[in-house]
Motif scaffolding. Structure first.
Motif, PDB file in Angstrom:
ATOM      1  N   VAL A 120      -2.335 -10.465  -3.845  1.00 40.40           N
ATOM      2  CA  VAL A 120      -2.135 -10.620  -5.284  1.00 40.40           C
ATOM      3  C   VAL A 120      -2.657  -9.386  -6.023  1.00 40.40           C
ATOM      4  N   LYS A 121      -3.842  -8.914  -5.646  1.00 44.66           N
ATOM      5  CA  LYS A 121      -4.425  -7.725  -6.281  1.00 44.66           C
ATOM      6  C   LYS A 121      -3.526  -6.514  -6.053  1.00 44.66           C
ATOM      7  N   MET A 122      -2.992  -6.392  -4.856  1.00 43.19           N
ATOM      8  CA  MET A 122      -2.115  -5.260  -4.558  1.00 43.19           C
ATOM      9  C   MET A 122      -0.829  -5.339  -5.382  1.00 43.19           C
ATOM     10  N   LEU A 123      -0.300  -6.538  -5.557  1.00 37.57           N
ATOM     11  CA  LEU A 123       0.881  -6.729  -6.413  1.00 37.57           C
ATOM     12  C   LEU A 123       0.573  -6.346  -7.857  1.00 37.57           C
ATOM     13  N   GLU A 124      -0.629  -6.675  -8.321  1.00 34.64           N
ATOM     14  CA  GLU A 124      -1.047  -6.290  -9.668  1.00 34.64           C
ATOM     15  C   GLU A 124      -1.072  -4.768  -9.816  1.00 34.64           C
ATOM     16  N   LEU A 125      -1.544  -4.072  -8.795  1.00 32.37           N
ATOM     17  CA  LEU A 125      -1.597  -2.610  -8.842  1.00 32.37           C
ATOM     18  C   LEU A 125      -0.194  -2.022  -8.901  1.00 32.37           C
ATOM     19  N   VAL A 126       0.716  -2.577  -8.116  1.00 29.94           N
ATOM     20  CA  VAL A 126       2.114  -2.127  -8.139  1.00 29.94           C
ATOM     21  C   VAL A 126       2.687  -2.335  -9.544  1.00 29.94           C
ATOM     22  N   ALA A 127       2.400  -3.474 -10.147  1.00 33.91           N
ATOM     23  CA  ALA A 127       2.906  -3.766 -11.494  1.00 33.91           C
ATOM     24  C   ALA A 127       2.326  -2.805 -12.526  1.00 33.91           C
ATOM     25  N   LYS A 128       1.048  -2.464 -12.386  1.00 32.60           N
ATOM     26  CA  LYS A 128       0.417  -1.526 -13.322  1.00 32.60           C
ATOM     27  C   LYS A 128       1.065  -0.139 -13.228  1.00 32.60           C
ATOM     28  N   LEU A 129       1.481   0.227 -12.036  1.00 30.61           N
ATOM     29  CA  LEU A 129       2.105   1.535 -11.862  1.00 30.61           C
ATOM     30  C   LEU A 129       3.517   1.550 -12.444  1.00 30.61           C
ATOM     31  N   GLY A 130       4.143   0.388 -12.507  1.00 25.64           N
ATOM     32  CA  GLY A 130       5.485   0.305 -13.078  1.00 25.64           C
ATOM     33  C   GLY A 130       6.510   0.980 -12.189  1.00 25.64           C
ATOM     34  N   PRO A 131       7.698   1.231 -12.729  1.00 22.83           N
ATOM     35  CA  PRO A 131       8.768   1.866 -11.931  1.00 22.83           C
ATOM     36  C   PRO A 131       8.338   3.247 -11.435  1.00 22.83           C
ATOM     37  N   ALA A 132       8.669   3.538 -10.183  1.00 24.30           N
ATOM     38  CA  ALA A 132       8.317   4.834  -9.584  1.00 24.30           C
ATOM     39  C   ALA A 132       8.880   5.980 -10.396  1.00 24.30           C
ATOM     40  N   GLY A 133       8.079   7.003 -10.542  1.00 27.86           N
ATOM     41  CA  GLY A 133       8.543   8.196 -11.238  1.00 27.86           C
ATOM     42  C   GLY A 133       8.394   8.150 -12.744  1.00 27.86           C
ATOM     43  N   VAL A 134       8.003   7.011 -13.305  1.00 28.48           N
ATOM     44  CA  VAL A 134       7.838   6.890 -14.758  1.00 28.48           C
ATOM     45  C   VAL A 134       6.415   7.252 -15.109  1.00 28.48           C
ATOM     46  N   GLN A 135       6.245   8.130 -16.078  1.00 30.99           N
ATOM     47  CA  GLN A 135       4.894   8.530 -16.472  1.00 30.99           C
ATOM     48  C   GLN A 135       4.581   8.094 -17.870  1.00 30.99           C
ATOM     49  N   ALA A 141       0.835  -1.203   0.000  1.00 29.96           N
ATOM     50  CA  ALA A 141       0.000   0.000   0.000  1.00 29.96           C
ATOM     51  C   ALA A 141       0.869   1.252   0.000  1.00 29.96           C
ATOM     52  N   ALA A 142       1.928   1.243   0.790  1.00 30.47           N
ATOM     53  CA  ALA A 142       2.839   2.388   0.835  1.00 30.47           C
ATOM     54  C   ALA A 142       3.478   2.620  -0.527  1.00 30.47           C
ATOM     55  N   GLU A 143       3.840   1.545  -1.208  1.00 35.90           N
ATOM     56  CA  GLU A 143       4.441   1.664  -2.544  1.00 35.90           C
ATOM     57  C   GLU A 143       3.432   2.221  -3.546  1.00 35.90           C
ATOM     58  N   ILE A 144       2.204   1.751  -3.481  1.00 36.30           N
ATOM     59  CA  ILE A 144       1.150   2.247  -4.368  1.00 36.30           C
ATOM     60  C   ILE A 144       0.934   3.741  -4.139  1.00 36.30           C
ATOM     61  N   ILE A 145       0.845   4.131  -2.882  1.00 38.69           N
ATOM     62  CA  ILE A 145       0.629   5.538  -2.538  1.00 38.69           C
ATOM     63  C   ILE A 145       1.792   6.398  -3.017  1.00 38.69           C
ATOM     64  N   ARG A 146       3.030   5.942  -2.775  1.00 35.85           N
ATOM     65  CA  ARG A 146       4.220   6.694  -3.241  1.00 35.85           C
ATOM     66  C   ARG A 146       4.195   6.878  -4.749  1.00 35.85           C
ATOM     67  N   ASP A 147       3.856   5.815  -5.471  1.00 34.85           N
ATOM     68  CA  ASP A 147       3.837   5.886  -6.931  1.00 34.85           C
ATOM     69  C   ASP A 147       2.757   6.837  -7.434  1.00 34.85           C
ATOM     70  N   ILE A 148       1.590   6.788  -6.828  1.00 32.71           N
ATOM     71  CA  ILE A 148       0.506   7.695  -7.223  1.00 32.71           C
ATOM     72  C   ILE A 148       0.926   9.143  -6.987  1.00 32.71           C
ATOM     73  N   LYS A 149       1.541   9.402  -5.836  1.00 28.58           N
ATOM     74  CA  LYS A 149       2.000  10.764  -5.527  1.00 28.58           C
ATOM     75  C   LYS A 149       3.127  11.196  -6.447  1.00 28.58           C
ATOM     76  N   ALA A 150       4.066  10.288  -6.720  1.00 25.37           N
ATOM     77  CA  ALA A 150       5.206  10.621  -7.582  1.00 25.37           C
ATOM     78  C   ALA A 150       4.746  10.990  -8.989  1.00 25.37           C
ATOM     79  N   ARG A 151       3.665  10.380  -9.423  1.00 23.19           N
ATOM     80  CA  ARG A 151       3.134  10.652 -10.763  1.00 23.19           C
ATOM     81  C   ARG A 151       2.156  11.829 -10.753  1.00 23.19           C
ATOM     82  N   HIS A 152       1.854  12.344  -9.576  1.00 22.99           N
ATOM     83  CA  HIS A 152       0.901  13.451  -9.413  1.00 22.99           C
ATOM     84  C   HIS A 152      -0.461  13.098 -10.015  1.00 22.99           C
TER      85      HIS A 152
END
Length: 88
Positions: free
Chosen positions: A73-88, A31-42
């Motif tokens: 598993v669903k959370m891992l899928e979300l992390v994968a959809k976001l891809g590397p942090a900071g990439v838009q 969840a923390a990774e998902i949140i960081r990625d969402i914020k990093a991508r604005h």
């Protein structure tokens, strides 16, 4: 006045006595990774919802730490959809 301090483990869920503490710790990290990625991508909640193909309410629950009903598993899928942090 003396204050007693109890040293906890590295897993707050175990310290609180949850039976599924290890899983909750992993899900909290995801969840923390998902949140960081969402914020990093604005991303707005709407944009994050579209990118991740989930309802905005699910995103809101994750950001509030209410992920007990979501599978690891669903959370891992979300992390994968976001891809590397900071990439838009």
């Amino acid at each position: 006045m003396t204050v007693a301090i109890e040293v906890g483990s590295t897993n707050v869920y175990a310290d609180l006595g949850y039976a599924d503490a290890a899983q909750m710790q992993r899900k909290a990290s995801l969840a923390a990774e998902i949140i960081r990625d969402i914020k990093a991508r604005h991303l707005t909640p709407n944009a994050a919802s579209e990118l991740l193909a989930i309802d905005q309410t699910e995103i809101s629950r994750i950001t509030r730490g209410q992920f007990r009903g979501m599978s690891e598993v669903k959370m891992l899928e979300l992390v994968a959809k976001l891809g590397p942090a900071g990439v838009q």
